[in-house]
Design an enzyme around this catalytic site. Structure first.
Site, PDB file in Angstrom:
ATOM      1  N   CYS A 114       0.813  -1.215   0.000  1.00  0.00           N
ATOM      2  CA  CYS A 114       0.000   0.000   0.000  1.00  0.00           C
ATOM      3  C   CYS A 114       0.847   1.265   0.000  1.00  0.00           C
ATOM      4  CB  CYS A 114      -0.930  -0.033   1.198  1.00  0.00           C
ATOM      5  SG  CYS A 114      -1.736  -1.642   1.369  1.00  0.00           S
ATOM      6  N   HIS A 254      -3.052   6.363   3.818  1.00  0.00           N
ATOM      7  CA  HIS A 254      -3.486   5.110   3.201  1.00  0.00           C
ATOM      8  C   HIS A 254      -4.678   4.581   3.988  1.00  0.00           C
ATOM      9  CE1 HIS A 254      -3.890   1.059   2.052  1.00  0.00           C
ATOM     10  NE2 HIS A 254      -3.315   0.566   3.132  1.00  0.00           N
ATOM     11  N   ASN A 284      -9.829  -1.347   1.769  1.00  0.00           N
ATOM     12  CA  ASN A 284      -8.402  -1.111   1.531  1.00  0.00           C
ATOM     13  C   ASN A 284      -8.112  -1.406   0.056  1.00  0.00           C
ATOM     14  OD1 ASN A 284      -5.623  -1.304   1.336  1.00  0.00           O
ATOM     15  ND2 ASN A 284      -5.375  -2.327   3.310  1.00  0.00           N
TER      16      ASN A 284
HETATM   17  N1  ACO Z   1     -15.384 -11.911  10.679  1.00  0.00           N
HETATM   18  C1  ACO Z   1     -15.521 -12.435  11.900  1.00  0.00           C
HETATM   19  N2  ACO Z   1     -14.472 -12.823  12.641  1.00  0.00           N
HETATM   20  C2  ACO Z   1     -13.247 -12.634  12.115  1.00  0.00           C
HETATM   21  C3  ACO Z   1     -13.052 -12.088  10.842  1.00  0.00           C
HETATM   22  C4  ACO Z   1     -14.175 -11.719  10.119  1.00  0.00           C
HETATM   23  N3  ACO Z   1     -14.087 -11.184   8.887  1.00  0.00           N
HETATM   24  N4  ACO Z   1     -11.722 -12.024  10.603  1.00  0.00           N
HETATM   25  C5  ACO Z   1     -11.100 -12.519  11.673  1.00  0.00           C
HETATM   26  N5  ACO Z   1     -12.018 -12.912  12.579  1.00  0.00           N
HETATM   27  C6  ACO Z   1     -11.784 -13.535  13.867  1.00  0.00           C
HETATM   28  C7  ACO Z   1     -10.488 -14.324  13.853  1.00  0.00           C
HETATM   29  O1  ACO Z   1     -10.688 -15.613  13.337  1.00  0.00           O
HETATM   30  C8  ACO Z   1     -10.148 -14.336  15.320  1.00  0.00           C
HETATM   31  O2  ACO Z   1     -10.946 -15.309  15.937  1.00  0.00           O
HETATM   32  P1  ACO Z   1     -10.342 -16.199  17.145  1.00  0.00           P
HETATM   33  O3  ACO Z   1     -10.013 -15.221  18.228  1.00  0.00           O
HETATM   34  O4  ACO Z   1     -11.467 -17.130  17.484  1.00  0.00           O
HETATM   35  O5  ACO Z   1      -9.150 -16.872  16.597  1.00  0.00           O
HETATM   36  C9  ACO Z   1     -10.633 -12.982  15.766  1.00  0.00           C
HETATM   37  O6  ACO Z   1     -11.602 -12.527  14.837  1.00  0.00           O
HETATM   38  C10 ACO Z   1      -9.511 -11.963  15.752  1.00  0.00           C
HETATM   39  O7  ACO Z   1      -9.954 -10.966  16.541  1.00  0.00           O
HETATM   40  P2  ACO Z   1      -8.988  -9.823  16.902  1.00  0.00           P
HETATM   41  O8  ACO Z   1      -7.570 -10.288  16.991  1.00  0.00           O
HETATM   42  O9  ACO Z   1      -9.534  -9.122  18.090  1.00  0.00           O
HETATM   43  O10 ACO Z   1      -9.132  -8.925  15.632  1.00  0.00           O
HETATM   44  P3  ACO Z   1      -8.510  -7.533  15.462  1.00  0.00           P
HETATM   45  O11 ACO Z   1      -9.202  -6.562  16.346  1.00  0.00           O
HETATM   46  O12 ACO Z   1      -7.021  -7.590  15.543  1.00  0.00           O
HETATM   47  O13 ACO Z   1      -8.919  -7.182  13.981  1.00  0.00           O
HETATM   48  C11 ACO Z   1      -7.912  -7.063  11.839  1.00  0.00           C
HETATM   49  C12 ACO Z   1      -8.392  -7.989  12.938  1.00  0.00           C
HETATM   50  C13 ACO Z   1      -9.100  -6.290  11.309  1.00  0.00           C
HETATM   51  C14 ACO Z   1      -7.308  -7.901  10.724  1.00  0.00           C
HETATM   52  C15 ACO Z   1      -6.875  -6.078  12.402  1.00  0.00           C
HETATM   53  O14 ACO Z   1      -5.866  -6.786  13.091  1.00  0.00           O
HETATM   54  C16 ACO Z   1      -6.256  -5.241  11.339  1.00  0.00           C
HETATM   55  O15 ACO Z   1      -6.896  -4.445  10.698  1.00  0.00           O
HETATM   56  N6  ACO Z   1      -4.936  -5.351  11.112  1.00  0.00           N
HETATM   57  C17 ACO Z   1      -4.285  -4.655  10.064  1.00  0.00           C
HETATM   58  C18 ACO Z   1      -4.377  -5.490   8.813  1.00  0.00           C
HETATM   59  C19 ACO Z   1      -4.340  -4.675   7.545  1.00  0.00           C
HETATM   60  O16 ACO Z   1      -4.615  -3.499   7.508  1.00  0.00           O
HETATM   61  N7  ACO Z   1      -4.000  -5.354   6.463  1.00  0.00           N
HETATM   62  C20 ACO Z   1      -4.057  -4.766   5.172  1.00  0.00           C
HETATM   63  C21 ACO Z   1      -2.770  -4.770   4.470  1.00  0.00           C
HETATM   64  S1  ACO Z   1      -1.539  -3.816   5.283  1.00  0.00           S
HETATM   65  C22 ACO Z   1      -2.055  -2.251   5.303  1.00  0.00           C
HETATM   66  O17 ACO Z   1      -2.849  -1.843   4.522  1.00  0.00           O
HETATM   67  C23 ACO Z   1      -1.507  -1.372   6.335  1.00  0.00           C
END
Ligand code: ACO
Length: 327
Positions: A114, A254, A284
């Site tokens: 990104c 971003h 994103n």
């Molecule tokens: N729907 C429901 N549950 C979900 C989903 C979903 N779409 N995705 C993940 N979960 C579950 C997981 O399986 C996990 O379950 P578990 O605890 O039973 O194993 C749980 O949710 C994870 O919960 P959290 O760790 O509390 O989730 P978090 O608050 O960290 O949010 C997220 C996850 C949205 C991915 C966050 O960490 C994030 O945004 N990180 C940055 C990722 C990103 O931006 N990537 C893009 C590319 S890089 C960039 O652009 C900067």
């Protein structure tokens, strides 16, 4: 000496809107979960017959019209993308042909995630300083085509879009007054699409396991790194330009995730209304996210002549990039 900066801006998003509820048909998720964790409410999905270059052409034409230049006026093309038209050659070659640009240097800046578009703008600025001329820079992503629609950890985050700018010299340009970029390659395995390279070449076994669409993403670590690097690179680019965050009229980050954007805004100490956010509409969109947000902010009248706009981005690599623009 004339200024170096943006002569024009453009963007394109596919027509089809995909809601969070639609994702619940593919994976165990909900609108409430996606909104509470990411702020994303919907995203655009490219039509089946659209490919990366189709999106890039639309954004490029819109930026060239905004800059009032024709294909014959373009001296170089840089495409920032991680979802190329084909594996080889690069998307920029296809774009040159489709636009009818002359036989000028055209190349992709791939793999910067990104952070790619802002980095490509910085490269374009250097090329204009070295050679004059006009460089067309496109950030384009068709992420929904290449990712696993059954991995709820990643699929709900992304959308398809393209954004573009023409960089050149002039008295009336949006001047680039500061740039910064950095990389921490020690974190390259935290966010990666591994299959298809020499480490994990394509094979029937890889395809059978679906690994060619498997984005490795340690979400929480990506989150922490994104907040810290987007904040730090913003403050650093300002310091190097002899400016402070109080001089900034609008931050265009971003669009990764609403919580990341709020955390960056808080750490920078800027009020919410000074951070442009459209992640709720488009998700994103990778390297398209900054030019799409910048174009939209300008179209919506959020930027006035004389404003200082701060761009900051972060992505796989990890790479980060920041830029200061004087409108
Ligand atoms: N729907 C429901 N549950 C979900 C989903 C979903 N779409 N995705 C993940 N979960 C579950 C997981 O399986 C996990 O379950 P578990 O605890 O039973 O194993 C749980 O949710 C994870 O919960 P959290 O760790 O509390 O989730 P978090 O608050 O960290 O949010 C997220 C996850 C949205 C991915 C966050 O960490 C994030 O945004 N990180 C940055 C990722 C990103 O931006 N990537 C893009 C590319 S890089 C960039 O652009 C900067």
């Amino acid at each position: 000496m004339t200024k170096v900066g943006l002569l024009g801006l453009g963007a394109y998003v596919p027509e089809r809107v995909m809601t969070n509820d639609e994702w619940a048909e593919y994976v165990d998720t909900s609108h409430e979960w996606i909104v509470s964790r990411t702020g994303i409410e919907r995203r655009r999905i490219a039509a089946e017959d659209q490919t990366t270059v189709d999106l890039a052409v639309e954004a490029a034409r819109s930026a060239m019209a905004d800059a009032d230049v024709s294909p014959a006026d373009i001296d170089e093309i840089i495409v920032a993308t991680d979802t190329p038209e084909v594996f080889l050659p690069d998307t920029a070659a296809f774009l040159q042909d489709r636009l009818g640009v002359g036989q000028v240097p055209c190349y992709d800046l791939a793999g910067s995630g990104c952070a790619g578009f802002v980095l490509a703008l910085d490269v374009a600025r250097s090329r204009v300083i070295a050679n004059d001329g006009r460089v067309l820079v496109v950030g384009v992503e068709l992420l929904t085509r290449l990712l696993n629609w059954h991995d709820r950890n990643t699929c709900v985050l992304f959308g398809d879009a393209a954004g573009a700018a023409v960089v050149g010299r002039g008295e009336d340009v949006v001047e680039i007054v500061g740039t910064l970029a950095g990389t921490d390659g020690s974190k390259s395995d935290i966010l990666a699409l591994e299959a298809g390279g020499t480490r994990l070449p394509f094979s029937e076994e890889i395809a059978a396991k679906g690994l060619h669409k498997d984005l490795v993403m340690h979400g929480r670590e990506v989150f922490r790194e994104a907040v810290s690097h987007m904040t730090e690179c913003s403050l650093q680019v300002l310091e190097e330009a002899g400016l402070t965050i109080d001089d900034v009229d609008l931050v265009v980050p971003h669009q990764a995730n609403l919580r990341i954007l709020n955390a960056v805004g808080n750490r920078l100490g800027v009020p919410a209304e000074k951070v442009y956010i459209n992640v709720q509409e488009y998700g994103n969109t990778g390297s398209a996210s900054v030019p799409l947000a910048l174009w939209e902010a300008r179209e919506k009248g959020r930027i006035s002549i004389g404003d200082l706009v701060l761009l900051c981005a972060f992505g796989a690599g990890f790479h980060w990039s920041a830029m200061l623009l004087r409108f």
